[in-house]
Each structure stands twice: as C-alpha cells, then as structure tokens.
Design a protein around this motif. Structure first.
Motif, mmCIF file in Angstrom:
data_model
loop_
_atom_site.group_PDB
_atom_site.id
_atom_site.type_symbol
_atom_site.label_atom_id
_atom_site.label_comp_id
_atom_site.label_asym_id
_atom_site.label_seq_id
_atom_site.Cartn_x
_atom_site.Cartn_y
_atom_site.Cartn_z
ATOM 1 N N MET A 1 0.829 -1.279 -0.165
ATOM 2 C CA MET A 1 -0.027 -0.005 -0.049
ATOM 3 C C MET A 1 0.904 1.229 -0.006
ATOM 4 O O MET A 1 2.058 1.238 0.448
ATOM 5 N N ARG A 2 0.496 2.353 -0.775
ATOM 6 C CA ARG A 2 1.271 3.302 -0.832
ATOM 7 C C ARG A 2 1.208 4.420 0.376
ATOM 8 O O ARG A 2 0.194 4.183 1.257
ATOM 9 N N ARG A 3 2.346 4.977 0.775
ATOM 10 C CA ARG A 3 2.135 5.807 1.999
ATOM 11 C C ARG A 3 2.336 7.058 1.507
ATOM 12 O O ARG A 3 3.162 7.734 0.672
ATOM 13 N N LEU A 4 1.205 7.847 2.416
ATOM 14 C CA LEU A 4 1.054 9.141 2.085
ATOM 15 C C LEU A 4 1.295 10.093 3.266
ATOM 16 O O LEU A 4 0.854 9.753 4.306
ATOM 17 N N LEU A 5 1.814 11.500 3.149
ATOM 18 C CA LEU A 5 1.800 12.400 4.259
ATOM 19 C C LEU A 5 0.808 13.424 3.815
ATOM 20 O O LEU A 5 0.766 14.109 2.633
ATOM 21 N N LEU A 6 0.030 13.478 4.857
ATOM 22 C CA LEU A 6 -1.193 14.781 4.735
ATOM 23 C C LEU A 6 -0.692 16.063 5.456
ATOM 24 O O LEU A 6 -0.337 15.729 6.588
ATOM 25 N N SER A 7 -0.799 17.051 5.020
ATOM 26 C CA SER A 7 -0.711 18.190 5.821
ATOM 27 C C SER A 7 -1.816 19.389 5.458
ATOM 28 O O SER A 7 -2.527 18.946 4.528
ATOM 29 N N ASN A 8 -1.670 20.557 5.834
ATOM 30 C CA ASN A 8 -2.369 21.629 5.451
ATOM 31 C C ASN A 8 -1.863 22.737 5.985
ATOM 32 O O ASN A 8 -0.804 23.195 6.585
ATOM 33 N N ASP A 9 -2.725 24.009 5.781
ATOM 34 C CA ASP A 9 -2.275 25.246 6.519
ATOM 35 C C ASP A 9 -3.562 25.831 7.374
ATOM 36 O O ASP A 9 -3.460 26.924 7.871
ATOM 37 N N ASP A 10 -4.599 25.103 7.359
ATOM 38 C CA ASP A 10 -5.828 25.644 8.254
ATOM 39 C C ASP A 10 -5.636 24.937 9.593
ATOM 40 O O ASP A 10 -6.514 25.518 10.534
ATOM 41 N N GLY A 11 -4.685 24.200 10.049
ATOM 42 C CA GLY A 11 -4.361 23.585 11.180
ATOM 43 C C GLY A 11 -4.918 22.017 11.413
ATOM 44 O O GLY A 11 -5.589 21.431 10.515
#
Length: 248
Positions: A1-11
């Motif tokens: 399974m692929r490894r994903l890093l999630l982030s954002n700027d809204d917190g």
C-alpha cells in the motif's frame, strides 16, 4: 500500500484535513502532520529561530508549532524511518487560484514535499461546504498517481468547485489566472486606541480566460494546474541581457 503524508495550512483540527484523511484511508497508509493552529498565508516560510515541537494527538494526527512547510519537512526528512510516496496538502477551506499560490500555505506544503523529492498535490475546495466532493477527487487522483509522469520539481494544484459530486462537470487541465491589485488595508483601532491594519481581500479577477483555473471553477469543473518551482522568466533573459549590454 502506498504511503501518503497529509498536511495543510488551516491547522490540524480543520474539517478539510479530516475529510481528506477519511477519503484516502481506504487507499493508502496515512500519516498526518499539520500546524497546531491556522497558518493560512504562511507561504513557503520555515521556522529557523527556534526548535519545533511535534505532538501526537489522540486521533493519531501529529501537530507542529510551526508552518505548513515545517510540517512536511519533519514528516519527510527523517523524523520517521519510512519516507512517504506522495505528499498531499489540504483540503483547504477556500480556493487557491491564480496569484493565491504565491501566498498559500496549502501550496507551500505541497511544494516542500516536491523540494524534498516527493510527488505532491495541493487540494483546495473553492468554498467550505462540500468537503466530501473534494475528498472523492483526491481519492481518484491518488488512485491514478502512479501513472502520472511530471517533470522534476513540479506539482499539481487542484481546486474543486463547492458542489455536490453529482454536479461536478469533469476535470480540466488549466493555467493560473491573474488577479488585480488587492484593496487598501482596513484601518482599525485596538482597545487602547492604537491604529492597526487588516490585510484586505484579494483583488478582482484580471485574467480569467477560458483556459484558466478561474474559468474552470466557474463552469463547475475541477481545475488541475501543473506548477513549477523554477520562477525564472526565461523569455525575458535576452531582453535583460540587451539592457545590461547597453549600460556598458
């Protein structure tokens, strides 16, 4: 399974980040590293004046007392043994269209992933209601990501109309439009009578031609804009050289 890093700027507590996580959870192994508070407009800034605190939350997400770029830097660059295959930033509460990409922390988080050698996508919802639609768009793009070949140091900027999935007209590959100048800052007084300034809203659309991201959203299409991190205006190099030659 692929490894994903999630982030954002809204917190780290933003509904858009949760919607992105929930939409992608069946398709990949996820790690979420996001700012501990709203960092909209942070652009590509890194925190260099102090060390950063990384905290694990009860829901399995991680928060950082820094910028979106800080979060991706920590998530990719050695805090964990495994590097992700793909960085996805979002889902932003509001569009990142045209000149917005210069200021956007959402785009900056994806760009930091690209700078660290990862494939990267910035996801934004042009509104604040239909996060499930943007989540379905993200899942469809992730499912096909391995078949996409982009030039080095490039990423995708994706904007989704704030519509139910059944009303999305399709997908369009677009270019960035342009906005006009922003309005003057708003003058306000603090409780002690001191003059302060609020940054004003963005300017009106100055270039929203049929191939732009603005036009795609207006017509109900998902806008996908390939971005590059090389800001050089290559077409102007000869003109600048001629100008310099004339000075000597």
């Amino acid at each position: 399974m692929r490894r994903l890093l999630l982030s954002n700027d809204d917190g780290v507590h933003a509904p858009g980040l949760r919607a992105l996580h929930d939409a992608l959870l069946p398709h990949a192994r996820l790690r979420v590293v996001a700012p501990d508070r709203d960092k909209s407009g942070a652009s590509n800034s890194l925190t260099l004046s102090r060390p950063l605190a990384l905290a694990s939350l009860d829901n399995g997400f991680y928060s950082v007392d820094g910028t979106p770029a800080d979060c991706v830097y920590l998530g990719v660059n050695g805090v964990w043994d495994e590097r992700p295959d793909l960085v996805i930033s979002g889902i932003n509460h509001g569009g990142n269209l045209g000149d917005d990409v210069l200021y956007s922390g959402t785009v900056a988080a994806a760009m930091e992933g690209r700078n660290l050698g990862m494939a990267a996508i910035a996801m934004s919802l042009v509104g604040s209601r239909h996060f499930e639609t943007a989540g379905r768009v993200a899942a469809s793009l992730v499912g096909a990501a391995e078949q996409l070949s982009l030039p080095p140091r490039s990423l995708l900027n994706v904007n989704v109309p704030d519509l139910p999935w059944s009303e999305i007209q399709g997908f369009r590959v677009t270019r960035l439009g342009y906005r006009g100048p922003a309005a003057r800052p708003l003058e306000v007084r603090d409780p002690r009578g001191r003059l302060r300034y609020w940054i004003a809203a963005v300017g009106e659309n100055a270039d929203d031609g049929p191939d732009t991201d603005f036009a795609a959203i207006e017509a109900g299409y998902v806008s996908i804009t390939p971005l590059q991190t090389d800001l050089t205006r290559h077409a102007a190099r000869d003109d600048v050289q001629d100008w310099l030659d004339a000075l000597t």
